[in-house]
Write a protein that holds these residues in place. Structure first.
Motif, PDB file in Angstrom:
ATOM      1  N   ASP A 265       0.817  -1.216   0.000  1.00 20.17           N
ATOM      2  CA  ASP A 265       0.000   0.000   0.000  1.00 20.17           C
ATOM      3  C   ASP A 265       0.848   1.263   0.000  1.00 20.17           C
ATOM      4  O   ASP A 265       0.509   2.248  -0.643  1.00 20.17           O
ATOM      5  CB  ASP A 265      -0.935   0.020   1.215  1.00 20.17           C
ATOM      6  N   GLU A 266       1.961   1.218   0.703  1.00 17.79           N
ATOM      7  CA  GLU A 266       2.795   2.430   0.813  1.00 17.79           C
ATOM      8  C   GLU A 266       3.476   2.821  -0.492  1.00 17.79           C
ATOM      9  O   GLU A 266       3.916   3.960  -0.643  1.00 17.79           O
ATOM     10  CB  GLU A 266       3.827   2.270   1.937  1.00 17.79           C
TER      11      GLU A 266
ATOM     12  N   ARG B 218       1.910   2.042  -3.636  1.00 17.69           N
ATOM     13  CA  ARG B 218       0.909   2.069  -4.709  1.00 17.69           C
ATOM     14  C   ARG B 218       0.787   3.451  -5.306  1.00 17.69           C
ATOM     15  O   ARG B 218       0.959   4.460  -4.646  1.00 17.69           O
ATOM     16  CB  ARG B 218      -0.441   1.609  -4.182  1.00 17.69           C
ATOM     17  N   GLY B 219       0.509   3.473  -6.606  1.00 19.49           N
ATOM     18  CA  GLY B 219       0.334   4.739  -7.311  1.00 19.49           C
ATOM     19  C   GLY B 219       1.625   5.338  -7.823  1.00 19.49           C
ATOM     20  O   GLY B 219       1.618   6.416  -8.395  1.00 19.49           O
ATOM     21  N   GLU B 220       2.741   4.641  -7.651  1.00 21.96           N
ATOM     22  CA  GLU B 220       4.039   5.157  -8.079  1.00 21.96           C
ATOM     23  C   GLU B 220       4.548   4.471  -9.348  1.00 21.96           C
ATOM     24  O   GLU B 220       5.678   4.694  -9.760  1.00 21.96           O
ATOM     25  CB  GLU B 220       5.065   4.986  -6.961  1.00 21.96           C
ATOM     26  N   GLY B 221       3.747   3.597  -9.941  1.00 21.64           N
ATOM     27  CA  GLY B 221       4.162   2.918 -11.166  1.00 21.64           C
ATOM     28  C   GLY B 221       5.069   1.723 -10.928  1.00 21.64           C
ATOM     29  O   GLY B 221       5.683   1.211 -11.869  1.00 21.64           O
TER      30      GLY B 221
ATOM     31  N   TYR C 141      -3.013  -8.264 -13.510  1.00 20.02           N
ATOM     32  CA  TYR C 141      -2.337  -6.993 -13.785  1.00 20.02           C
ATOM     33  C   TYR C 141      -1.357  -7.144 -14.946  1.00 20.02           C
ATOM     34  O   TYR C 141      -1.342  -6.339 -15.880  1.00 20.02           O
ATOM     35  CB  TYR C 141      -1.597  -6.459 -12.552  1.00 20.02           C
TER      36      TYR C 141
ATOM     37  N   TRP D 157      -1.266  -5.320 -18.629  1.00 22.90           N
ATOM     38  CA  TRP D 157      -0.065  -4.551 -18.954  1.00 22.90           C
ATOM     39  C   TRP D 157       0.528  -5.030 -20.271  1.00 22.90           C
ATOM     40  O   TRP D 157       0.892  -4.221 -21.131  1.00 22.90           O
ATOM     41  CB  TRP D 157       0.962  -4.671 -17.835  1.00 22.90           C
TER      42      TRP D 157
END
Length: 83
Positions: A42-43, A45-48, A74, A78
């Motif tokens: 979770d920490e 996530r969102g960073e690619g 995923y 991709w």
């Protein structure tokens, strides 16, 4: 960001050894590797990071002369986007 590259996986751990990101790609038949699991904490996530992991796995598999398959949802999506 430093990754640990193994023959059938790539990981990133924190300073305490906790896995923060991981992708696994076992050889399912000679020369064919299946990306079957992608995980990002979770920490991160969102960073690619997940995309980076798939790209690194694909590169590593191809460098070994292997073919890429994916059962990880995923990775499947991709790969469709990045033919």
């Amino acid at each position: 960001m430093e990754y640990i590259r193994l023959p059938h996986s790539i990981k990133r751990k924190d300073d305490n050894g906790k896995i923060l990101a991981e992708i696994t790609f076992p050889e399912i038949e000679p020369g064919v590797y299946n990306i079957d699991h992608t995980y990002v904490s979770d920490e991160l996530r969102g960073e690619g990071i997940a995309g980076e992991l798939v790209q690194m796995a694909v590169d590593q598999i191809r460098e070994q002369g292997g073919k890429v398959r994916a059962t990880c949802s995923y990775a499947s999506v991709w790969l469709e986007k990045h033919k």
